[in-house]
Design a protein around this motif. Structure first.
Motif, PDB file in Angstrom:
ATOM      1  N   UNK A 159       0.722  -1.070   0.061  1.00 26.01           N
ATOM      2  CA  UNK A 159       0.046   0.108  -0.108  1.00 26.01           C
ATOM      3  C   UNK A 159       0.854   1.264   0.104  1.00 26.01           C
ATOM      4  N   UNK A 160       1.941   1.134   0.379  1.00 24.88           N
ATOM      5  CA  UNK A 160       2.768   2.254   0.247  1.00 24.88           C
ATOM      6  C   UNK A 160       3.635   2.742  -1.377  1.00 24.88           C
ATOM      7  N   UNK A 161       3.286   1.565  -2.074  1.00 23.37           N
ATOM      8  CA  UNK A 161       3.760   1.779  -3.360  1.00 23.37           C
ATOM      9  C   UNK A 161       5.182   1.264  -3.536  1.00 23.37           C
ATOM     10  N   UNK A 162       5.599   0.583  -2.647  1.00 27.96           N
ATOM     11  CA  UNK A 162       7.241   0.524  -2.880  1.00 27.96           C
ATOM     12  C   UNK A 162       7.138  -1.077  -3.672  1.00 27.96           C
ATOM     13  N   UNK A 163       7.289  -1.033  -4.950  1.00 26.23           N
ATOM     14  CA  UNK A 163       6.838  -2.261  -5.699  1.00 26.23           C
ATOM     15  C   UNK A 163       7.641  -3.446  -5.603  1.00 26.23           C
ATOM     16  N   UNK A 164       9.290  -3.104  -5.469  1.00 23.03           N
ATOM     17  CA  UNK A 164      10.174  -4.188  -5.447  1.00 23.03           C
ATOM     18  C   UNK A 164      10.013  -4.705  -4.085  1.00 23.03           C
ATOM     19  N   UNK A 191      -0.737 -13.271  -5.732  1.00 21.01           N
ATOM     20  CA  UNK A 191      -1.237 -12.394  -6.570  1.00 21.01           C
ATOM     21  C   UNK A 191      -1.050 -10.996  -6.656  1.00 21.01           C
ATOM     22  N   UNK A 192      -0.892 -10.547  -5.253  1.00 18.08           N
ATOM     23  CA  UNK A 192      -0.531  -9.145  -5.084  1.00 18.08           C
ATOM     24  C   UNK A 192       0.955  -8.906  -5.508  1.00 18.08           C
ATOM     25  N   UNK A 193       1.555 -10.292  -5.131  1.00 13.87           N
ATOM     26  CA  UNK A 193       3.156 -10.002  -5.603  1.00 13.87           C
ATOM     27  C   UNK A 193       3.399 -10.007  -7.132  1.00 13.87           C
ATOM     28  N   UNK A 194       2.642 -10.412  -7.721  1.00 18.22           N
ATOM     29  CA  UNK A 194       2.676 -10.474  -9.316  1.00 18.22           C
ATOM     30  C   UNK A 194       2.197  -8.910  -9.770  1.00 18.22           C
ATOM     31  N   UNK A 200       7.163  -3.078 -12.441  1.00 19.16           N
ATOM     32  CA  UNK A 200       8.550  -2.737 -12.770  1.00 19.16           C
ATOM     33  C   UNK A 200       9.008  -3.601 -13.695  1.00 19.16           C
ATOM     34  N   UNK A 201      10.318  -3.509 -14.293  1.00 18.64           N
ATOM     35  CA  UNK A 201      10.861  -4.068 -15.355  1.00 18.64           C
ATOM     36  C   UNK A 201      11.996  -4.992 -14.797  1.00 18.64           C
ATOM     37  N   UNK A 202      12.200  -4.858 -13.697  1.00 16.39           N
ATOM     38  CA  UNK A 202      13.568  -5.439 -13.233  1.00 16.39           C
ATOM     39  C   UNK A 202      13.505  -6.971 -12.494  1.00 16.39           C
ATOM     40  N   UNK A 203      12.350  -7.523 -12.274  1.00 12.50           N
ATOM     41  CA  UNK A 203      12.122  -8.860 -11.937  1.00 12.50           C
ATOM     42  C   UNK A 203      12.494  -9.721 -12.900  1.00 12.50           C
ATOM     43  N   UNK A 208       9.424 -14.469 -11.776  1.00 11.97           N
ATOM     44  CA  UNK A 208       7.825 -14.334 -11.901  1.00 11.97           C
ATOM     45  C   UNK A 208       7.283 -15.478 -12.321  1.00 11.97           C
ATOM     46  N   UNK A 209       7.726 -16.185 -13.169  1.00 14.91           N
ATOM     47  CA  UNK A 209       7.259 -17.611 -13.447  1.00 14.91           C
ATOM     48  C   UNK A 209       6.874 -18.459 -12.452  1.00 14.91           C
ATOM     49  N   UNK A 210       8.021 -18.437 -11.568  1.00 16.83           N
ATOM     50  CA  UNK A 210       7.938 -19.568 -10.312  1.00 16.83           C
ATOM     51  C   UNK A 210       6.823 -18.910  -9.400  1.00 16.83           C
ATOM     52  N   UNK A 211       6.755 -17.775  -9.087  1.00 18.20           N
ATOM     53  CA  UNK A 211       5.285 -17.247  -8.357  1.00 18.20           C
ATOM     54  C   UNK A 211       4.241 -17.317  -8.966  1.00 18.20           C
ATOM     55  N   UNK A 212       4.187 -17.181 -10.249  1.00 19.25           N
ATOM     56  CA  UNK A 212       2.866 -17.544 -11.112  1.00 19.25           C
ATOM     57  C   UNK A 212       2.688 -19.017 -10.941  1.00 19.25           C
TER      58      UNK A 212
END
Length: 400
Positions: A159-164, A191-194, A200-203, A208-212
């Protein structure tokens, strides 16, 4: 608060429409503001007006508390506000009676709607700043975060918007929830992690596939099949086309369709995966691995046929799965195939069922697979009932 007079209770009750919180707030507003006809119609507006009439220090404490949740620790409140804390946190419940209740070292909102309204009165930028402060305070506490603290850190980073930072915290919280078999919670966290990672473009795509895929797994267990399909579809999109993980994701897609009762669709996904296995290069040291993979598909196919009532076909697929699993030493898949063939043969009235009865249970015990043991014991117990061995059946059911 003053008691409601008989003269006032009927019109207040009519406006409250049977909502006890609305009735209480109407009465409080009536005492504070005068005639009922001047009061707002919506409960939220009544609460907002009452909060706005608080002294500034109390408004600040209440709104910051709303950021921290329905229940929060007094020290977390004080640390989040820092130098802006207008008075000792121990006085908050007394000063905000009617809004907050003291429960040990915690403060609890009297009603969830009170918190929602107080939170909504904060400007968006202020909310984000306070969520960041709360996450920083929680992250700096000594010791390894327990599950509750990790979930709170993840929530506030999000909720702070700190994406990474949110991606990392939500992923870790999801993994912990999954290990505790809290799969509904895990799926929500994944779902929220994804969502954060995709902003962002750095993950890396692989992470990301692992978490999906984990999202798909947890959603499938918690029977959220649409979300499971979304997770597996995203994982297949992110995994390289020539990666063998693509094949296992096809199997998982099929299993979701099976759980939905869409058996023909499930079989199509499984046939597609079996076809891809045949196309994989079988040279080198990968033969056992491919046999194990094929055995998983074969036992999955057998399970669908069992549910379709195609028991003889189920037996044939189980026999293929058993042969491949034994050659690959894939013990868990072997136990599943043995359990399934025993059930199919029993339903067919085939005496060969007794040959398989104890084998899956022995492997499940070897693997310490409690779910597998439970299923196997239930099957054996059912068979004991059919043979009239009721005392043995009771013992087996108790073990299950």
């Amino acid at each position: 608060d003053a008691l409601i007079s008989m003269r006032d209770i009927e019109p207040l009750g009519d406006r409250a429409g049977g909502n006890p919180l609305y009735l209480v707030e109407l009465h409080r507003a009536d005492l504070d503001s005068g005639p009922q006809e001047d009061l707002p119609d919506r409960l939220e507006d009544i609460l907002a007006a009452r909060i706005d009439r608080l002294p500034r220090p109390d408004r600040t404490v209440l709104r910051v508390g709303a950021v921290l949740g329905d229940r929060f620790d007094r020290e977390l409140l004080a640390s989040t506000l820092g130098d802006d804390m207008p008075y000792p946190a121990s006085r908050a419940a007394d000063r905000l009676s009617g809004y907050l209740i003291a429960d040990g070292t915690d403060l609890v909102f009297e009603h969830g709607l009170v918190r929602e309204v107080a939170y909504g009165l904060l400007p968006y930028s202020r909310r984000r700043d306070l969520h960041k402060r709360a996450a920083d305070v929680l992250s700096k506490l000594p010791g390894r975060p327990d599950d509750d603290r990790l979930s709170l850190i993840a929530h506030h980073r999000d909720l702070a918007g700190e994406r990474l930072l949110a991606w990392e915290a939500l992923r870790r919280a999801g993994d912990r929830a999954a290990r505790k078999f809290a799969h509904h919670e895990a799926a929500s966290l994944y779902e929220r992690a994804i969502e954060n990672a995709r902003r962002v473009d750095t993950v890396p795509a692989g992470e990301l596939a692992d978490v999906a895929e984990r999202l798909g797994d947890s959603a499938e267990v918690s029977a959220d099949f649409a979300l499971a399909q979304h997770g597996y579809r995203l994982a297949r999109k992110l995994v390289a086309p020539d990666d063998e993980r693509q094949v296992d994701l096809l199997r998982k897609e099929g299993m979701v369709r099976e759980k939905e009762g869409r058996y023909e669709a499930a079989l199509r996904w499984l046939r597609r995966g079996l076809g891809d296995i045949r196309d994989i290069d079988h040279t080198g040291g990968a033969v056992e691995h491919l046999l194990a993979l094929r055995a998983e598909f074969e036992v999955s196919y057998a399970g669908v046929r069992f549910r379709q009532g195609k028991l003889r076909n189920c037996v044939r697929w189980c026999e293929s799965a058993i042969e491949d699993a034994e050659r690959a030493d894939a013990r868990k898949t072997l136990a599943h195939a043995l359990y399934l063939i025993e059930g199919a043969l029993t339903d067919l009235g085939d005496d060969r069922a007794t040959e398989y009865e104890a084998r899956s249970l022995a492997i499940d015990r070897e693997l310490d697979d409690h779910l597998g043991m439970g299923h196997a014991l239930l099957n054996i117990g059912d068979n004991a009932v059919h043979r009239g061995e009721l005392d043995r059946a009771v013992d087996l059911y108790e073990q299950a």
